[in-house]
Design an enzyme around this catalytic site. Sequence first.
Site, PDB file in Angstrom:
ATOM      1  N   GLU A 167       0.854  -1.209  -0.005  1.00 56.60           N
ATOM      2  CA  GLU A 167       0.095   0.169   0.120  1.00 56.60           C
ATOM      3  C   GLU A 167       0.841   1.254  -0.174  1.00 56.60           C
ATOM      4  OE1 GLU A 167      -3.435   0.225  -0.318  1.00 56.60           O
ATOM      5  OE2 GLU A 167      -2.534   2.128  -0.978  1.00 56.60           O
ATOM      6  N   LYS A 222       8.357  -1.485  -2.018  1.00 58.28           N
ATOM      7  CA  LYS A 222       7.607  -0.748  -0.881  1.00 58.28           C
ATOM      8  C   LYS A 222       8.751  -0.308   0.141  1.00 58.28           C
ATOM      9  CE  LYS A 222       5.057   1.068   1.906  1.00 58.28           C
ATOM     10  NZ  LYS A 222       3.473   1.180   2.231  1.00 58.28           N
ATOM     11  N   CYS A 278       5.856   4.347   8.961  1.00 52.03           N
ATOM     12  CA  CYS A 278       6.545   3.555   7.994  1.00 52.03           C
ATOM     13  C   CYS A 278       8.081   3.876   7.906  1.00 52.03           C
ATOM     14  CB  CYS A 278       5.970   3.901   6.438  1.00 52.03           C
ATOM     15  SG  CYS A 278       4.114   3.018   6.427  1.00 52.03           S
TER      16      CYS A 278
HETATM   17  C1  UDX Z   1       4.456   7.538   3.651  1.00 48.25           C
HETATM   18  C2  UDX Z   1       4.507   7.250   2.156  1.00 48.25           C
HETATM   19  O1  UDX Z   1       4.406   8.712   1.693  1.00 48.25           O
HETATM   20  C3  UDX Z   1       3.331   6.354   1.761  1.00 48.25           C
HETATM   21  O2  UDX Z   1       3.494   6.145   0.390  1.00 48.25           O
HETATM   22  C4  UDX Z   1       3.511   4.663   2.463  1.00 48.25           C
HETATM   23  O3  UDX Z   1       2.552   4.142   2.011  1.00 48.25           O
HETATM   24  C5  UDX Z   1       3.599   5.168   3.847  1.00 48.25           C
HETATM   25  O4  UDX Z   1       4.423   6.116   4.426  1.00 48.25           O
HETATM   26  P1  UDX Z   1       2.976   8.793   5.591  1.00 48.25           P
HETATM   27  O5  UDX Z   1       4.063   8.147   6.427  1.00 48.25           O
HETATM   28  O6  UDX Z   1       1.502   8.425   5.750  1.00 48.25           O
HETATM   29  O7  UDX Z   1       3.162   7.913   3.966  1.00 48.25           O
HETATM   30  O8  UDX Z   1       3.042  10.300   5.146  1.00 48.25           O
HETATM   31  P2  UDX Z   1       4.013  11.131   4.201  1.00 48.25           P
HETATM   32  O9  UDX Z   1       3.234  12.102   3.544  1.00 48.25           O
HETATM   33  O10 UDX Z   1       4.863  10.341   3.407  1.00 48.25           O
HETATM   34  O11 UDX Z   1       4.863  11.885   5.361  1.00 48.25           O
HETATM   35  C6  UDX Z   1       5.957  11.338   6.391  1.00 48.25           C
HETATM   36  C7  UDX Z   1       6.763  12.255   7.090  1.00 48.25           C
HETATM   37  O12 UDX Z   1       7.486  12.912   6.378  1.00 48.25           O
HETATM   38  C8  UDX Z   1       5.742  13.240   7.812  1.00 48.25           C
HETATM   39  O13 UDX Z   1       6.259  13.256   9.043  1.00 48.25           O
HETATM   40  C9  UDX Z   1       5.792  14.442   7.183  1.00 48.25           C
HETATM   41  O14 UDX Z   1       5.500  15.645   7.794  1.00 48.25           O
HETATM   42  C10 UDX Z   1       7.118  14.280   6.557  1.00 48.25           C
HETATM   43  N1  UDX Z   1       7.361  15.229   5.328  1.00 48.25           N
HETATM   44  C11 UDX Z   1       7.056  14.786   4.334  1.00 48.25           C
HETATM   45  C12 UDX Z   1       8.274  16.270   5.326  1.00 48.25           C
HETATM   46  O15 UDX Z   1       8.950  16.662   6.430  1.00 48.25           O
HETATM   47  N2  UDX Z   1       8.523  17.015   4.262  1.00 48.25           N
HETATM   48  C13 UDX Z   1       7.958  16.605   3.066  1.00 48.25           C
HETATM   49  O16 UDX Z   1       8.497  17.320   2.039  1.00 48.25           O
HETATM   50  C14 UDX Z   1       7.335  15.475   3.136  1.00 48.25           C
END
Ligand code: UDX
Length: 467
Positions: A167, A222, A278
Site C-alpha cells: 500500500e 515498498k 513507515c
Molecule cells: C508514507 C509514504 O508517503 C506512503 O507512500 C507509504 O505508504 C507510507 O509512508 P505517511 O507516513 O502516511 O506515508 O506520510 P508522508 O506524507 O509520506 O509523510 C511522512 C513524514 O514526512 C511526515 O512526518 C511528514 O511531515 C514528513 N515530510 C513529508 C516532510 O517533513 N517533508 C516533506 O516534504 C514531506
Amino acid sequence: MSRDIRNICCIGAGYVGGPTMAVIADRCPEIEVRVVDLNAARIAAWNAADLSGLPVYEPGLDAIVGRCRGRNLSFSTAVDEAIAAADMVFLSVNTPTKQRGVGAGQASDLRWVEACARQVATMARGHTIVVEKSTLPVRTAATIQAILSAAQQEAGNTTFSVLSNPEFLAEGTAIRDLEEPDRVLVGGEDPDSIEALTAIYARWVPRERILTTNLWSSELSKLSANAVLAQRVSSINSIAAFCEATGADVQEVALAIGSDSRIGPGFLQAGPGFGGSCFQKDILNLAYLCESFGLPEVAAYWRAVVELNTWQQHRIARLVVGKLFNTVTAKRIGILGFAFKADTNDTRQSAAIRICRDLLEEGAHLQIFDPKVSPEQMAVDLGLAASPDLAVPDGQGSWQAVHSLEAAAEQVDALLLLTEWRQFRAIDWQAVAQRMRRPAWVFDARAVTDGAAVAAAGLHLWRVGKG
Ligand code: UDX
Ligand code: ADP
C-alpha cells in the site's frame, strides 16, 4: 481464466486496512468485504453510529463508510468466519520494529503476520488468494507460503496462492491516494491470482497504472519507495540547517532545486523531521536486511537518513532552549500540533514526541494543542501523566493538553509549531501575542507562518531553514 472474487476478508482494521477496504467496497458493490480485527474496541469504533468517531481520521473516509457499511462492508471480530468465507484474504496487520531479541530496534516484528498466516491456513476453504498488504521484509512471502503449503498438504482440499500488493497511501490523503493512485503494484507468481486482484483495481484504476512484478520486487519496492522519500526529507532538512547557518532560505533553495525536472518539487519541505509508522521502521528494516545479506556499506548509507532525522529533532529542542536564555525550567511553552503530519490523528514516530520529551527533560511546562490527537494518546507517547502544574520540585517538566490555540498561548514564553494543520497557517498573531509573556518567541518548525505578521505582533521568529 481469472478467478472470480466475491468475498474479501481483510485482517487488520487499522490505518491501512480500514481505508483500503472502504474504497474497494465502494468501487465494487457486488464484492462482500469483511474487515476483521482482534481489537474489539477498534471494531466497535468502526461500527459507531456517529461517523465522526471512526478510529482512523481521514478526510472523506466517513462518507464512504457511511454509504458502504451495512451494504457490502462490515467490521467485526469474527476472524475465523470471515477467513472461511473469503476467496481473497488481505493481511493488513501491524509490523512494528522488533523490541527485543535478534534484530531488536531494526528488524520488523513478524509475529502478527505469522499468526495470521497460521489462522488463514487453518480456516480457509477452497482456493484462497492471500495478499500481503502490510509492509514486510523482502522474502516474507516465502514464510507465508511455507505455512500455507503445510496446511495445504494436511487438508488436501484447500489451495493457496500468495500475492504482494503493498500500500502506498499516505495518511491524511489516503482516500485520494486510493481512488487515484500513481500506481498499484501486484507481485506474484500465479497469473490467475494476479489477474484476479488486478481486475478488482481495474474497476477504477487505468490498467497501465497497475504494475505486475515478481513477489520479491514488489516487497522490495515498498521498502525502497519509503527509503527514497525519507531520504529526500533528510536531504532537505540537512540543507535547512546549513541555510540557517549561512543566511540562505531553504524554501527558496527547495524551489530552485525542485524546478529541475529531474528532481521535481515533491517532498522537499523542510520540517521537524519525518514521523509516521513507515519511514523509520522501513529504513531500519532495509538496513538490517542489507546487513544480513552482507552489504554493510549499503546499510550504513540508509541508516544515516534516520540518524539525520533524529538529529534534526534534538536540534530543534536544543535551539528552543538556547533562544529562551538557555533555560526553560518552569517556563510555559505552547506546542501547536502533535500528530506526525496534518490531517491525521496518528502520532506514531511523530517529531513532536522526541521534541516534547527533550523539553520536558529540561523542565518546561508544555501546553499542547492538536485538533485531532487525544490527551490520552499524548500521555502514552510522552510516558508521563498530564498535570496543570509547572515543573514539579525535582525539575521534571510537566504538560497538559489544551483545546485551542489561544489556550496553548496563555502565559507562554514561546509557541512551537510542529504540525502543519491548516488552522496554524492563518493565525491572528496580534491577538495571540496579547496572551504571551514577553519577550516571546515563535518557533515555526514547518515554515508555514507569515513572518511579517509575526514580526508586526512584536514576536521573535525562528523558522526552520531560514538564516
Ligand atoms: C508514507 C509514504 O508517503 C506512503 O507512500 C507509504 O505508504 C507510507 O509512508 P505517511 O507516513 O502516511 O506515508 O506520510 P508522508 O506524507 O509520506 O509523510 C511522512 C513524514 O514526512 C511526515 O512526518 C511528514 O511531515 C514528513 N515530510 C513529508 C516532510 O517533513 N517533508 C516533506 O516534504 C514531506
Ligand atoms: P497499519 O497502520 O499498518 O494499518 P495498525 O496498527 O493501525 O497498522 O493496524 C493493524 C491492526 O491489525 C490492529 O488493529 C491489530 O489489532 C490488528 N491485528 C494484529 N494481529 C491480528 C490478528 N492476528 N488478527 C486480527 N487482527 C490483528
